[in-house]
Design a protein around this motif. Structure first.
Motif, mmCIF file in Angstrom:
data_model
loop_
_atom_site.group_PDB
_atom_site.id
_atom_site.type_symbol
_atom_site.label_atom_id
_atom_site.label_comp_id
_atom_site.label_asym_id
_atom_site.label_seq_id
_atom_site.Cartn_x
_atom_site.Cartn_y
_atom_site.Cartn_z
ATOM 1 N N VAL A 53 0.840 -1.192 0.067
ATOM 2 C CA VAL A 53 -0.192 0.213 -0.008
ATOM 3 C C VAL A 53 0.908 1.121 0.235
ATOM 4 C CG1 VAL A 53 -1.585 1.434 1.344
ATOM 5 C CG2 VAL A 53 -2.091 -0.946 1.176
ATOM 6 N N TRP A 54 0.706 2.105 -0.874
ATOM 7 C CA TRP A 54 1.420 3.355 -0.801
ATOM 8 C C TRP A 54 0.422 4.629 -0.973
ATOM 9 C CZ3 TRP A 54 1.696 0.003 -4.806
ATOM 10 C CH2 TRP A 54 1.631 0.317 -6.068
ATOM 11 N N ASP A 55 0.659 5.492 -2.022
ATOM 12 C CA ASP A 55 -0.210 6.679 -1.910
ATOM 13 C C ASP A 55 -1.718 6.514 -1.503
ATOM 14 O OD1 ASP A 55 2.011 7.438 -3.211
ATOM 15 O OD2 ASP A 55 1.211 8.791 -4.643
ATOM 16 N N THR A 56 -2.198 7.224 -0.475
ATOM 17 C CA THR A 56 -3.871 7.051 0.067
ATOM 18 C C THR A 56 -4.366 8.354 0.000
ATOM 19 O OG1 THR A 56 -2.800 4.779 1.054
ATOM 20 C CG2 THR A 56 -4.733 6.006 1.990
ATOM 21 N N ARG A 89 6.151 -2.206 -8.247
ATOM 22 C CA ARG A 89 4.768 -1.898 -7.844
ATOM 23 C C ARG A 89 4.248 -0.747 -8.782
ATOM 24 N NH1 ARG A 89 7.563 1.522 -4.204
ATOM 25 N NH2 ARG A 89 6.384 3.125 -3.617
ATOM 26 N N HIS A 90 5.070 0.426 -9.028
ATOM 27 C CA HIS A 90 4.462 1.504 -9.922
ATOM 28 C C HIS A 90 3.929 0.770 -11.140
ATOM 29 C CE1 HIS A 90 6.020 4.208 -7.046
ATOM 30 N NE2 HIS A 90 7.317 3.724 -7.326
ATOM 31 N N ASP A 91 4.368 -0.004 -11.878
ATOM 32 C CA ASP A 91 4.057 -0.638 -13.118
ATOM 33 C C ASP A 91 2.697 -1.640 -13.063
ATOM 34 O OD1 ASP A 91 6.480 0.201 -13.423
ATOM 35 O OD2 ASP A 91 7.432 -1.720 -13.758
ATOM 36 N N TRP A 124 -2.416 5.525 -11.220
ATOM 37 C CA TRP A 124 -1.627 6.181 -10.121
ATOM 38 C C TRP A 124 -2.627 7.236 -9.275
ATOM 39 C CZ3 TRP A 124 3.142 7.490 -13.342
ATOM 40 C CH2 TRP A 124 3.986 6.353 -13.498
ATOM 41 N N ALA A 125 -2.109 7.732 -8.576
ATOM 42 C CA ALA A 125 -2.764 8.558 -7.442
ATOM 43 C C ALA A 125 -3.814 9.628 -8.040
ATOM 44 C CB ALA A 125 -1.868 9.495 -6.368
ATOM 45 N N GLY A 126 -5.033 9.900 -6.925
ATOM 46 C CA GLY A 126 -5.996 10.657 -7.305
ATOM 47 C C GLY A 126 -6.438 11.196 -5.812
ATOM 48 N N PHE A 203 1.954 14.336 -15.348
ATOM 49 C CA PHE A 203 0.864 15.048 -15.543
ATOM 50 C C PHE A 203 -0.190 13.980 -15.069
ATOM 51 C CE2 PHE A 203 -3.280 16.068 -17.614
ATOM 52 C CZ PHE A 203 -3.200 17.497 -17.591
ATOM 53 N N ARG A 204 -0.220 14.263 -13.468
ATOM 54 C CA ARG A 204 -1.080 13.275 -12.537
ATOM 55 C C ARG A 204 -1.458 13.868 -11.313
ATOM 56 N NH1 ARG A 204 4.658 10.950 -12.770
ATOM 57 N NH2 ARG A 204 5.622 11.402 -10.385
ATOM 58 N N ASP A 205 -2.019 12.699 -10.677
ATOM 59 C CA ASP A 205 -2.367 13.210 -9.295
ATOM 60 C C ASP A 205 -3.435 14.278 -9.080
ATOM 61 O OD1 ASP A 205 -0.316 11.357 -8.905
ATOM 62 O OD2 ASP A 205 1.018 12.673 -7.581
ATOM 63 N N PRO A 206 -4.662 14.221 -9.471
ATOM 64 C CA PRO A 206 -5.763 15.021 -9.617
ATOM 65 C C PRO A 206 -6.208 15.195 -8.196
ATOM 66 C CG PRO A 206 -6.445 12.912 -10.577
ATOM 67 C CD PRO A 206 -4.989 12.802 -10.502
ATOM 68 N N LEU A 276 6.456 18.262 -8.220
ATOM 69 C CA LEU A 276 5.647 18.683 -7.106
ATOM 70 C C LEU A 276 4.365 17.691 -7.054
ATOM 71 C CD1 LEU A 276 6.058 22.504 -7.707
ATOM 72 C CD2 LEU A 276 7.462 21.002 -6.771
ATOM 73 N N GLU A 277 4.422 16.827 -6.269
ATOM 74 C CA GLU A 277 3.493 15.800 -6.324
ATOM 75 C C GLU A 277 2.263 15.760 -5.344
ATOM 76 O OE1 GLU A 277 5.509 12.211 -7.881
ATOM 77 O OE2 GLU A 277 6.756 12.071 -5.975
ATOM 78 N N ARG A 278 1.277 15.221 -5.885
ATOM 79 C CA ARG A 278 -0.152 15.043 -4.966
ATOM 80 C C ARG A 278 -0.207 16.363 -4.484
ATOM 81 N NH1 ARG A 278 -0.654 10.168 -1.158
ATOM 82 N NH2 ARG A 278 -2.833 10.653 -2.000
#
Ligand code: FRU
Length: 432
Positions: A53-56, A89-91, A124-126, A203-206, A276-278
């Protein structure tokens, strides 16, 4: 739906110039008693033995408040089989959910989307919005499902449709998810993969957020600013120009959570940091606190940053933003365990704020977290947490923050749970 009035303070109406995290500010990043979280050890008893488990992210309301649905909190996590090496795991990441009544004991609800239904080769994250009984799940579609080889393209997607069914036993999603691609990089405000000159492209993590002051409906995300070859950015220094991370934003003029238009970034880190993540926001005492996670190895040459939570504050959502604590650094790991936690999410809790994160690599003090992949496989497994880390308690006072202490791993208190008194040895006893 009606078009909403847009005030001068809104992201769309703002005359504010683009805020920049400058090299000058970032050069002040230091580990201090205020910013270093205590050393932590992985818990014995976790609700996710079978998966990393990672980004939550927690299910929230339109203004970023944590949603409690019939007494249940719901958390969504990126997950992958625990049989995999941590680096891979990211894949194959996919979103699973967990639910809890007391904010301590979390039960696994399983995959959110049936196999092959979501966009992308993996998700990926959201973020997740609970609005009047409807659920919206925002995620990053990474790669194209049709492709034979692993790809790194990223699009922002959303899904809605099912109702959240609760009973004494737990939480389930009833009905089909309707997936839509919501945003792609435009190449003008936001760099496309083709334009990218860097080691990574983002271009991610909405993250959904409705501005409580202006009523404007926004989706923040992680992106990069196009800096073409030959540009005079960073004094023309090409080695610095590829560090071009930004916090992007889209708005929904009608307020419809599935209908977005790109706007220019609200903050960039050109010449400073590549990722600059999440990004996410907390509104407090009339100020907007904007938080991002970033890595040691994504800082530009000459800047000594760490894996950590970074933050900025402004009087309106569009900026202009000032770095918190003069440098931007809010929470980081101890120097002897620099990668022990990552991917931070700030959650409001009364007067305090809580910082949720995951156990990354402990017992590893290499220069870059990427080097962990060079260790023998059993060592990579032994040192990877792959579960939520202890929740960090953070005090905020104007432009200053201070780590006050920690709660247990997986402890995300419900709104009415009082936080324990801070002990005499905890750093928070001298307040921010
Ligand atoms: C942060 C992050 C996110 C991304 C995810 C992919 O930990 O890099 O930006 O969505 O990990 O696993």
């Amino acid at each position: 739906m009606v078009n909403r009035p847009v005030s001068d303070d809104s992201v769309s109406g703002a005359a504010a110039p683009l805020s920049r995290w400058t090299r000058d500010a970032a050069s002040r990043i230091r580990r201090t008693e205020r910013s270093v979280a205590p050393i932590v050890y992985p818990p014995e008893d976790v609700p996710n033995r079978d998966v990393h488990v990672w980004d939550t992210w927690l299910l929230r309301d339109r203004h970023g408040g944590v949603a409690e649905v019939d007494g249940w909190q719901v958390a969504f996590s990126l997950t992958a089989s625990a049989d995999l090496l941590p680096g891979t795991r990211h894949d194959v990441a996919t979103v699973r959910y967990f639910y809890s009544r007391d904010g301590r004991n979390w039960r696994a609800g399983g995959r959110v989307f049936a196999e092959d239904r979501a966009f992308g080769q993996r998700q990926w994250a959201g973020s997740a919005l609970y609005d009047d009984g409807d659920v919206y799940l925002y995620y990053t579609a990474a790669g194209e499902a049709e492709a034979d080889e692993l790809r790194y393209s990223q699009r922002i997607a959303g899904a809605t449709g099912p109702t959240l069914r609760t009973d004494d036993g737990g939480v389930a999603f009833d009905g089909q998810w309707d997936h839509r691609v919501l945003l792609r990089p435009d190449g003008d405000y936001y760099e496309t993969e083709q334009q990218s000159r860097a080691m990574t492209y983002t271009f991610r993590d909405p993250w959904f957020y409705e501005d409580p002051e202006t009523g404007e409906t926004c989706l923040l995300f992680e992106g990069n600013v196009p800096v073409p070859e030959g540009s005079d950015a960073c004094g023309g220094d090409e080695d610095h120009q590829v560090y071009n991370g930004c916090v992007g934003v889209a708005v929904s003029p009608s307020g419809d959570p599935m209908d977005w238009e790109l706007r220019p970034p609200i903050l960039d880190g050109v010449c400073v940091n590549q990722e600059l993540e999440r990004p996410h926001v907390l509104h407090r005492d009339g100020s907007y606190y904007l938080f991002v996670s970033s890595h040691d190895h994504t800082f530009a040459p000459g800047i000594d940053g760490y894996d950590g939570l970074y933050g900025f504050v402004a009087d309106s959502l569009g900026g202009p933003y000032r770095p918190l604590n003069d440098s931007g650094l809010v929470v980081t790991n101890p120097a002897n365990a620099p990668f022990q936690t990552y991917s931070y999410m700030v959650v409001p809790h009364g007067e305090e704020v809580l910082v949720q994160n995951f156990f990354n690599f402990y017992d590893f003090a290499g220069e870059s977290v990427d080097l962990i992949g060079e260790l023998p496989e059993p060592e990579q497994r032994r040192r990877f947490g792959g579960t939520l880390g202890p929740t960090v308690r953070l005090g905020i006072d104007g432009d200053r923050t201070r780590v006050l202490g920690t709660l247990d791993a997986w402890h995300l208190p419900t709104a009415d749970e009082p936080l324990p008194e801070l002990g005499p040895d905890e750093p928070g006893t001298t307040r921010a």
